[in-house]
Write a protein that holds these residues in place. Structure first.
Motif, PDB file in Angstrom:
ATOM      1  N   GLU A 100       4.811  -7.649   0.702  1.00  0.00           N
ATOM      2  CA  GLU A 100       4.523  -9.050   0.992  1.00  0.00           C
ATOM      3  C   GLU A 100       4.361  -9.283   2.495  1.00  0.00           C
ATOM      4  O   GLU A 100       3.412  -9.964   2.925  1.00  0.00           O
ATOM      5  CB  GLU A 100       5.643  -9.941   0.460  1.00  0.00           C
ATOM      6  N   LEU A 101       5.267  -8.731   3.293  1.00  0.00           N
ATOM      7  CA  LEU A 101       5.189  -8.928   4.734  1.00  0.00           C
ATOM      8  C   LEU A 101       3.948  -8.257   5.314  1.00  0.00           C
ATOM      9  O   LEU A 101       3.331  -8.779   6.254  1.00  0.00           O
ATOM     10  CB  LEU A 101       6.449  -8.390   5.414  1.00  0.00           C
ATOM     11  N   SER A 102       3.557  -7.127   4.755  1.00  0.00           N
ATOM     12  CA  SER A 102       2.354  -6.440   5.234  1.00  0.00           C
ATOM     13  C   SER A 102       1.101  -7.265   4.968  1.00  0.00           C
ATOM     14  O   SER A 102       0.165  -7.286   5.770  1.00  0.00           O
ATOM     15  CB  SER A 102       2.229  -5.066   4.561  1.00  0.00           C
ATOM     16  N   VAL A 103       1.080  -7.941   3.831  1.00  0.00           N
ATOM     17  CA  VAL A 103      -0.083  -8.754   3.468  1.00  0.00           C
ATOM     18  C   VAL A 103      -0.121 -10.048   4.281  1.00  0.00           C
ATOM     19  O   VAL A 103      -1.188 -10.478   4.749  1.00  0.00           O
ATOM     20  CB  VAL A 103      -0.063  -9.070   1.958  1.00  0.00           C
ATOM     21  N   ARG A 104       1.034 -10.678   4.503  1.00  0.00           N
ATOM     22  CA  ARG A 104       1.070 -12.016   5.078  1.00  0.00           C
ATOM     23  C   ARG A 104       1.244 -12.046   6.594  1.00  0.00           C
ATOM     24  O   ARG A 104       1.071 -13.103   7.203  1.00  0.00           O
ATOM     25  CB  ARG A 104       2.187 -12.825   4.422  1.00  0.00           C
ATOM     26  N   SER A 105       1.593 -10.901   7.196  1.00  0.00           N
ATOM     27  CA  SER A 105       1.832 -10.894   8.636  1.00  0.00           C
ATOM     28  C   SER A 105       1.097  -9.725   9.286  1.00  0.00           C
ATOM     29  O   SER A 105       1.416  -8.561   9.020  1.00  0.00           O
ATOM     30  CB  SER A 105       3.337 -10.800   8.943  1.00  0.00           C
ATOM     31  N   GLN A 106       0.153 -10.049  10.153  1.00  0.00           N
ATOM     32  CA  GLN A 106      -0.561  -9.000  10.868  1.00  0.00           C
ATOM     33  C   GLN A 106       0.371  -8.253  11.808  1.00  0.00           C
ATOM     34  O   GLN A 106       0.257  -7.032  11.969  1.00  0.00           O
ATOM     35  CB  GLN A 106      -1.719  -9.604  11.652  1.00  0.00           C
ATOM     36  N   GLU A 107       1.330  -8.993  12.430  1.00  0.00           N
ATOM     37  CA  GLU A 107       2.271  -8.320  13.339  1.00  0.00           C
ATOM     38  C   GLU A 107       3.129  -7.312  12.581  1.00  0.00           C
ATOM     39  O   GLU A 107       3.335  -6.186  13.051  1.00  0.00           O
ATOM     40  CB  GLU A 107       3.176  -9.347  14.023  1.00  0.00           C
ATOM     41  N   PHE A 108       3.641  -7.709  11.416  1.00  0.00           N
ATOM     42  CA  PHE A 108       4.455  -6.776  10.641  1.00  0.00           C
ATOM     43  C   PHE A 108       3.638  -5.544  10.288  1.00  0.00           C
ATOM     44  O   PHE A 108       4.118  -4.403  10.421  1.00  0.00           O
ATOM     45  CB  PHE A 108       4.967  -7.443   9.364  1.00  0.00           C
ATOM     46  N   ARG A 109       2.431  -5.757   9.819  1.00  0.00           N
ATOM     47  CA  ARG A 109       1.581  -4.632   9.412  1.00  0.00           C
ATOM     48  C   ARG A 109       1.348  -3.673  10.573  1.00  0.00           C
ATOM     49  O   ARG A 109       1.407  -2.452  10.408  1.00  0.00           O
ATOM     50  CB  ARG A 109       0.254  -5.195   8.891  1.00  0.00           C
ATOM     51  N   HIS A 110       1.125  -4.215  11.771  1.00  0.00           N
ATOM     52  CA  HIS A 110       0.876  -3.377  12.947  1.00  0.00           C
ATOM     53  C   HIS A 110       2.129  -2.613  13.353  1.00  0.00           C
ATOM     54  O   HIS A 110       2.086  -1.400  13.597  1.00  0.00           O
ATOM     55  CB  HIS A 110       0.389  -4.259  14.096  1.00  0.00           C
ATOM     56  N   TRP A 111       3.268  -3.311  13.410  1.00  0.00           N
ATOM     57  CA  TRP A 111       4.503  -2.660  13.867  1.00  0.00           C
ATOM     58  C   TRP A 111       5.029  -1.686  12.820  1.00  0.00           C
ATOM     59  O   TRP A 111       5.634  -0.672  13.165  1.00  0.00           O
ATOM     60  CB  TRP A 111       5.547  -3.711  14.216  1.00  0.00           C
ATOM     61  N   TRP A 112       4.820  -1.981  11.533  1.00  0.00           N
ATOM     62  CA  TRP A 112       5.253  -1.050  10.494  1.00  0.00           C
ATOM     63  C   TRP A 112       4.550   0.293  10.648  1.00  0.00           C
ATOM     64  O   TRP A 112       5.140   1.354  10.417  1.00  0.00           O
ATOM     65  CB  TRP A 112       4.983  -1.639   9.107  1.00  0.00           C
ATOM     66  N   ALA A 113       3.286   0.263  11.048  1.00  0.00           N
ATOM     67  CA  ALA A 113       2.520   1.498  11.212  1.00  0.00           C
ATOM     68  C   ALA A 113       3.018   2.353  12.368  1.00  0.00           C
ATOM     69  O   ALA A 113       2.702   3.535  12.452  1.00  0.00           O
ATOM     70  CB  ALA A 113       1.038   1.169  11.415  1.00  0.00           C
TER      71      ALA A 113
END
Length: 283
Positions: free
Chosen positions: A201-214
């Motif tokens: 959910e956070l990966s889909v809804r937050s670009q920052e989360f998606r970037h930092w998760w990577a």
């Protein structure tokens, strides 16, 4: 993680060395040489195809990758999560069932909350879920009782509630700490469906989360300083501490305090006095 490392494969994929793999200028061949293993063995380890790597090998890989102690521990946990033959499906099913079961706050944690009316405190469970809180925490952080139980999650609130971006002076630092802790949780609980759902959910809804998760950071939640900009009392510099019981580390008491005699202590005391009488913490 050190700044010279590039994005790395996802530790939730079930690999071992692949979760903390190589820096920008380090090839698999060089890493294998530094770790004292063959290139073939290192490649299979990185792909998660080594059934039971020894502690000595994992320690050597950690040194080759220049991992800090928390990252090295994460590597060891990932290497031990692979199920044994014949028990994989049953073990994964039991782990998934445990991960899906609602977590109940310990009565001793509730008593601690009740004993600290002047200290904002929350009980954090698995996946950074908020299990309980006191009225002082409501005054500082907001009323979790207005949220559905599934929405009472520190990382979810940090990334998806716009008010968080103004409450925390260093929102980026707070958010990145949450990502690093969720990565640690993913290594501890690779079969937790609710954790996978939260990350998705956070990966889909937050670009920052998606970037930092990577970027694959790994860090435990321990203690530190946070600066708050509260709409009622303004700027406060607080210290947070995370306290875990030795027999149940899945629940942690997170407290916020100010230095004695500081303007922040005066502001926090004033805030609690304004708010405490009108908030109720559900049990």
């Amino acid at each position: 993680m050190s700044a010279n490392r590039t994005s790395r494969p996802d530790p939730t994929s079930g690999t071992a060395a692949g979760a903390v793999s190589s820096g920008a200028a380090t090839s698999p061949e060089e890493l294998a040489q530094l770790a004292g293993v063959s290139v073939d063995y290192y490649t299979r380890l990185e792909q998660g195809r080594v059934g039971n790597p020894s502690d000595a090998v994992l320690d050597a890989v950690a040194r080759a990758l220049r991992l800090d102690p928390e990252e090295a521990g994460h590597l060891h946990r990932l290497a031990r999560t692979r199920p044994t033959r014949g028990s994989g499906a049953r073990g994964a099913g039991r782990a998934a069932a445990r991960g899906s079961a609602p977590q109940k706050v310990r009565p001793s944690m509730v008593r601690l909350l009740d004993a600290m009316p002047d200290v904002p405190a929350v009980v954090m469970g698995r996946r950074m879920d908020i299990l309980a809180w006191n009225s002082a925490a409501v005054a500082l952080l907001g009323d979790y009782g207005t949220l559905a139980p599934a929405e009472r999650n520190i990382a979810r609130i940090t990334f998806l509630d716009p008010a968080s971006r103004t409450l925390y002076d260093d929102w980026v630092g707070c958010a990145r700490e949450n990502v690093a802790f969720l990565h640690l949780e993913a290594g501890r609980r690779p079969d937790d469906p609710r954790l996978a759902e939260l990350i998705g959910e956070l990966s889909v809804r937050s670009q920052e989360f998606r970037h930092w998760w990577a970027e694959h950071p790994v860090r435990d939640k321990t203690s530190g300083h946070k600066v708050f900009h509260h709409p009622l009392v303004g700027r406060m510099e607080l210290v947070y501490d995370t306290l875990r019981s030795a027999d149940d580390p899945d629940q942690a008491l997170v407290t916020y305090t100010a230095d004695p005699g500081s303007p922040s202590e005066d502001a926090l005391r004033m805030l609690i006095s304004w708010e405490a009488d009108r908030v109720v913490r559900p049990r």
